[in-house]
Motif scaffolding. Structure first.
Motif, mmCIF file in Angstrom:
data_model
loop_
_atom_site.group_PDB
_atom_site.id
_atom_site.type_symbol
_atom_site.label_atom_id
_atom_site.label_comp_id
_atom_site.label_asym_id
_atom_site.label_seq_id
_atom_site.Cartn_x
_atom_site.Cartn_y
_atom_site.Cartn_z
ATOM 1 N N ILE A 104 0.906 -1.089 0.106
ATOM 2 C CA ILE A 104 0.089 -0.032 -0.016
ATOM 3 C C ILE A 104 0.908 1.215 0.163
ATOM 4 O O ILE A 104 1.948 1.527 0.924
ATOM 5 C CB ILE A 104 -0.853 -0.052 1.216
ATOM 6 N N ASP A 105 0.853 2.005 -1.059
ATOM 7 C CA ASP A 105 1.346 3.352 -0.876
ATOM 8 C C ASP A 105 0.399 4.352 -0.967
ATOM 9 O O ASP A 105 -0.553 4.497 -1.731
ATOM 10 C CB ASP A 105 2.036 3.465 -2.440
ATOM 11 N N ILE A 106 0.937 5.581 -0.178
ATOM 12 C CA ILE A 106 -0.159 6.588 0.118
ATOM 13 C C ILE A 106 0.949 7.750 -0.034
ATOM 14 O O ILE A 106 2.083 7.961 0.498
ATOM 15 C CB ILE A 106 -0.746 6.620 1.652
ATOM 16 N N ILE A 107 0.631 8.776 -1.205
ATOM 17 C CA ILE A 107 1.416 9.593 -1.503
ATOM 18 C C ILE A 107 0.780 10.918 -1.457
ATOM 19 O O ILE A 107 -0.335 11.176 -1.941
ATOM 20 C CB ILE A 107 2.001 9.583 -2.916
ATOM 21 N N GLY A 108 1.212 12.129 -1.010
ATOM 22 C CA GLY A 108 0.604 13.371 -0.923
ATOM 23 C C GLY A 108 1.581 14.488 -0.377
ATOM 24 O O GLY A 108 2.627 14.454 -0.125
ATOM 25 N N GLU A 109 0.656 15.782 0.023
ATOM 26 C CA GLU A 109 1.176 16.772 0.443
ATOM 27 C C GLU A 109 0.299 16.954 1.998
ATOM 28 O O GLU A 109 -0.910 16.688 1.893
ATOM 29 C CB GLU A 109 1.136 17.961 -0.129
ATOM 30 N N PRO A 110 0.786 17.458 2.921
ATOM 31 C CA PRO A 110 0.214 17.796 4.158
ATOM 32 C C PRO A 110 -0.828 18.794 3.749
ATOM 33 O O PRO A 110 -0.802 19.736 2.760
ATOM 34 C CB PRO A 110 1.293 18.152 5.259
ATOM 35 N N ASN A 111 -2.055 18.568 4.624
ATOM 36 C CA ASN A 111 -3.202 19.636 4.411
ATOM 37 C C ASN A 111 -3.970 19.545 3.063
ATOM 38 O O ASN A 111 -4.497 20.673 2.856
ATOM 39 C CB ASN A 111 -2.849 20.898 4.733
ATOM 40 N N ARG A 112 -3.806 18.369 2.471
ATOM 41 C CA ARG A 112 -4.237 18.116 0.989
ATOM 42 C C ARG A 112 -4.909 16.848 0.944
ATOM 43 O O ARG A 112 -4.382 15.786 1.608
ATOM 44 C CB ARG A 112 -3.223 18.507 -0.046
ATOM 45 N N SER A 113 -5.527 16.320 -0.212
ATOM 46 C CA SER A 113 -5.896 15.113 -0.300
ATOM 47 C C SER A 113 -4.638 14.065 -0.554
ATOM 48 O O SER A 113 -3.576 14.837 -1.120
ATOM 49 C CB SER A 113 -6.991 14.692 -1.190
ATOM 50 N N ALA A 114 -4.656 12.782 -0.587
ATOM 51 C CA ALA A 114 -3.595 12.080 -0.978
ATOM 52 C C ALA A 114 -3.909 10.935 -1.932
ATOM 53 O O ALA A 114 -5.132 10.443 -1.947
ATOM 54 C CB ALA A 114 -2.825 11.490 0.194
#
Length: 145
Positions: free
Chosen positions: A29-39
């Motif tokens: 499972i990979d989760i990629i994003g930026e804080p305070n936004r969707s991922a």
């Protein structure tokens, strides 16, 4: 001990859960994003050496904030390069602008990893279960080929 990797660009984070701890993965499972936004979530299951199913989805801002809050509790937890010290046959790694950590890192300050506190094991399991639950709930679209 934090990993000595270059920080993710622009505050981006990457969370990866791999089963089993060592050997060929059967579930990633990979989760990629930026804080305070969707991922973006990618949930891949393997049958042998090939991907047998791959689903994608998005985690909303609130889920990302909750996940990042949980993950930061693992900061400073012991790790071992060849031993699953938490006993759940799960490799968990994350990389943020502030810290990089993996329970497979070589941590000379970890001491006797055979005596990890039950509370640390519970915290590790809670984070791993949360990542799996988020993938189950949100990664429902077949991935593009």
């Amino acid at each position: 001990m934090p990993r000595s990797m270059a920080p993710r660009p622009s505050g981006e984070f990457n969370v990866r859960l791999t089963k089993p701890f060592s050997g060929k993965p059967t579930h990633v499972i990979d989760i990629i994003g930026e804080p305070n936004r969707s991922a973006t979530i990618r949930d891949t299951k393997y049958d042998g050496s090939n991907s047998s199913s791959e689903k994608t989805g998005d985690a909303d801002k609130e889920d990302v904030e909750e996940l990042m809050s949980l993950i930061t509790t693992l900061r400073g937890f012991p790790s071992h390069p060849s031993k699953d010290v938490y006993g759940f046959d799960v490799k968990l790694e994350f990389s943020t602008f502030e810290i990089q950590w993996c329970n497979e890192d070589d941590d000379p300050t970890a001491g006797d990893v055979s005596e990890i506190a039950g509370e640390q094991k519970d915290d590790f399991k809670r984070v791993a279960d949360s990542i799996e639950a988020l993938a189950r709930q949100q990664a429902k679209r077949d991935a593009a080929v």
